[in-house]
Design an enzyme around this catalytic site. Structure first.
Site, PDB file in Angstrom:
ATOM      1  N   ARG A   1      -7.800 -37.797   7.243  1.00 13.73           N
ATOM      2  CA  ARG A   1      -8.670 -38.583   6.379  1.00 13.73           C
ATOM      3  C   ARG A   1      -9.554 -39.507   7.190  1.00 13.73           C
ATOM      4  NH1 ARG A   1      -5.273 -41.892   2.359  1.00 13.73           N
ATOM      5  NH2 ARG A   1      -7.348 -42.632   1.794  1.00 13.73           N
TER       6      ARG A   1
ATOM      7  N   LYS B   1      -7.049 -47.765  -4.018  1.00 15.79           N
ATOM      8  CA  LYS B   1      -7.596 -48.083  -5.338  1.00 15.79           C
ATOM      9  C   LYS B   1      -6.930 -49.327  -5.918  1.00 15.79           C
ATOM     10  CE  LYS B   1      -9.031 -43.428  -6.734  1.00 15.79           C
ATOM     11  NZ  LYS B   1      -8.800 -42.328  -7.697  1.00 15.79           N
TER      12      LYS B   1
ATOM     13  N   GLU C   1      -8.633 -38.153  -9.198  1.00 14.96           N
ATOM     14  CA  GLU C   1      -7.999 -38.686 -10.398  1.00 14.96           C
ATOM     15  C   GLU C   1      -8.928 -39.749 -10.968  1.00 14.96           C
ATOM     16  OE1 GLU C   1      -3.956 -40.999 -11.933  1.00 14.96           O
ATOM     17  OE2 GLU C   1      -4.173 -40.465  -9.819  1.00 14.96           O
TER      18      GLU C   1
END
Length: 591
Positions: free
Chosen positions: A294, A304, A59
């Site tokens: 992850r 973020k 994104e």
């Protein structure tokens, strides 16, 4: 070409096993045989020789960080190794947080890591926003089929009626409206007749499902916001969980590889694609989703939101601050794409999340730069060293010295510098009253100046405050490195130096880990309370003359001090600025 061809095939993992099984079962032949008709024509990727298709779908609402490197290398690497294509796709479904700046930065970082999204003549670069027309059409089809409805409950009521892990959800009072009523409401949403938050489009699945993600998830919400790509054309935008599977299907992705937090979303992913295929909107076979653990690196945060907070509150100097775990920051600090790819591969691919110690990344960097970084001498905390008998032993002028550019790559040649009556040495290389075992300069002790001569310390000069401001030594005859008999006088200490007559002024930025805690935000703790106050130290010193033409972003090993890079932003002719990427050894105190 998806990646550096020189990278060897990595070890096996469960994703490779799955892909190989699929290929053995003829997945490629079934997938790319192609069927005529309305469904197939919506595929943006042509039927071709790509055995598999993967994708990296960020994104564009921030800069990529080290955690993204795992997904990038995994998706592009699998496509490379199995003769497939990997798409770079921007999931730009949230107009309020996305900017073209981030789009450009993401493309730059993927390329910097060594990957490409081309496959033959195809340029597999996509945006979710280019599918908005199709997504809206799919939404209307779901409504007309009785598989979606417009819900006008408040956000709070929707949250309460969703239930929890022990309590089933409660049907919305708007759930049983007719398809015609829902379609009318959806078109009112599309046409801007309602304010933000007034209503949402939801899938009609099962409010009693043990998987909360299947309790009528939202598909569209109202957002009167300008989109960086589509402008003001839309005032409703698809939810990521609705858009993502459709994007995969339209691009004919074979293996949709996500991080583990999307595992609970997989049933909805499959539900949506299966129903859109039944409605004739998508072609089969459909993509399948697979999840992997992850990468979590110690001593960093990768949220973020938290990274943006660090920037906006001034705790760091920007997204490219060399202390940041952003790829743009790591690049500026001096990390190489080769070292990051090596770290990603060395940590493996599993079905569980894992914490990797920061030292693993530093070790990969050292292994990369040790083999190729040119050597040089630098003095970071300068202290004058005066050679009191220079003229008597060496005469007038300066004494030429040299050393290999790289000790194991002799074909790179030699670098040249000279010895003079005044030198710069490290302040820590002199101690008037040395502790036991100290082998550098102190009155009466002899050391070798690397690639130069042996000198014997004879004293020091102090200021009124009692601080040492200069050291005096005498040079011993016939001790120049590389000359016959130079090793006749045995010394235990070897120190680096730079001739004061030719030293180049330089700024050194010495970075340490940004946080003192290995897991700065674990357990809900305030990550700002464990910021490392010593994460940046700036010194003014000198480098040897061989660096006079050092270009920005070039790497060096400053002997004794570590691996440095000429800062890609501030280093320029007349102003030398070097960032320390890593010390020669792991000196981090984990206690």
């Amino acid at each position: 070409m998806n990646s550096p061809a020189a990278t060897p095939l990595p070890s096996n993992n469960f994703l490779r096993t799955q892909i190989e099984r699929d290929l053995e079962q003829g997945m490629g032949e079934r997938r790319f045989a192609g069927q005529p008709g309305d469904a197939a024509k919506h595929a943006t990727a042509p039927f071709d020789a790509a055995a598999i298709r993967t994708r990296f779908p960020p994104e564009p609402n921030g800069y990529l960080h080290i955690g993204h490197a795992k997904s990038i290398c995994l998706n592009f690497g699998l496509a490379r190794d199995y003769g497939g294509a990997c798409h770079l796709r921007f999931d730009d479904t949230n107009p309020e947080k996305e900017e073209q700046e981030y789009v450009d930065a993401i493309k730059e970082m993927v390329q910097w890591l060594g990957w490409r999204w081309e496959f033959g003549e195809q340029i597999n670069l996509y945006e979710a926003s280019s599918y908005f027309d199709f997504m809206y059409r799919a939404a209307e089809e779901l409504v007309e089929a009785g598989l979606a409805y417009v819900d006008e409950q408040s956000a709070e009521d929707m949250r309460k009626n969703r239930g929890d892990f022990t309590t089933p959800g409660t049907n919305s009072p708007f759930r049983d409206r007719s398809p015609a009523e829902n379609l009318a409401r959806l078109r009112e949403m599309r046409d801007g007749q309602h304010p933000d938050g007034a209503m949402v489009l939801r899938a009609k699945i099962d409010m009693a499902s043990p998987n909360i993600n299947l309790r009528d998830p939202a598909l569209y919400r109202i957002k009167h916001a300008e989109h960086h790509a589509t402008g003001t054309k839309w005032c409703i935008y698809p939810m990521y969980t609705f858009a993502h599977p459709i994007e995969d299907a339209l691009e004919r992705i074979t293996h949709s590889i996500c991080t583990l937090e999307f595992e609970d979303q997989r049933p909805f992913y499959d539900w949506l694609l299966d129903h859109l295929a039944q409605l004739g909107l998508l072609a089969r076979p459909l993509p399948r989703q697979f999840e992997f653990g992850r990468l979590n690196l110690s001593y960093v945060v990768t949220s973020k939101r938290k990274l943006r907070q660090l920037v906006e509150e001034g705790h760091v100097a920007g997204w490219d601050d060399p202390r940041m775990p952003t790829l743009i920051g790591m690049r500026r600090r001096g990390y190489t794409p080769e070292s990051i790819r090596a770290m990603v591969e060395s940590t493996g691919t599993t079905k569980t999340n894992a914490w990797i110690d920061y030292s693993v990344l530093e070790g990969c960097l050292r292994a990369d730069l040790e083999a190729r970084a040119p050597r040089a001498m630098a003095v970071l905390e300068p202290l004058p060293l005066e050679i009191v008998n220079y003229a008597e032993v060496l005469g007038e002028g300066f004494d030429a010295c040299s050393a290999p550019v790289h000790p194991k790559l002799l074909e790179l040649g030699e670098r040249h510098f000279s010895f003079g009556p005044k030198l710069w040495i490290e302040r820590e290389d002199f101690c008037e009253l040395p502790p036991k075992g100290y082998q550098r300069l102190f009155p009466g002790n002899k050391v070798r100046l690397k690639a130069g001569h042996v000198v014997e310390c004879v004293g020091c000069t102090k200021n009124e405050a009692g601080e040492v401001v200069a050291v005096q030594a005498r040079v011993l005859p016939d001790t120049k490195s590389g000359t016959p008999g130079a090793d006749a006088i045995k010394v235990k200490g070897v120190i680096t130096w730079v001739g004061a007559h030719e030293a180049l002024p330089a700024e050194f930025r010495l970075f340490d880990r940004l946080f003192l805690d290995a897991q700065p935000d674990a357990g809900g703790k305030d990550f700002l309370t464990v910021l490392n106050p010593g994460s940046l130290r700036v010194t003014q010193g000198f480098v040897e003359p061989s660096l006079a033409r050092a270009e920005a972003a070039t790497h060096w090993q400053f002997e004794r001090h570590g691996y440095f890079v000429a800062d890609r932003v501030d280093h320029q002719p007349g102003r030398a600025v070097f960032n320390r990427t890593a010390t020669l050894k792991d000196t981090w105190n984990k206690s």
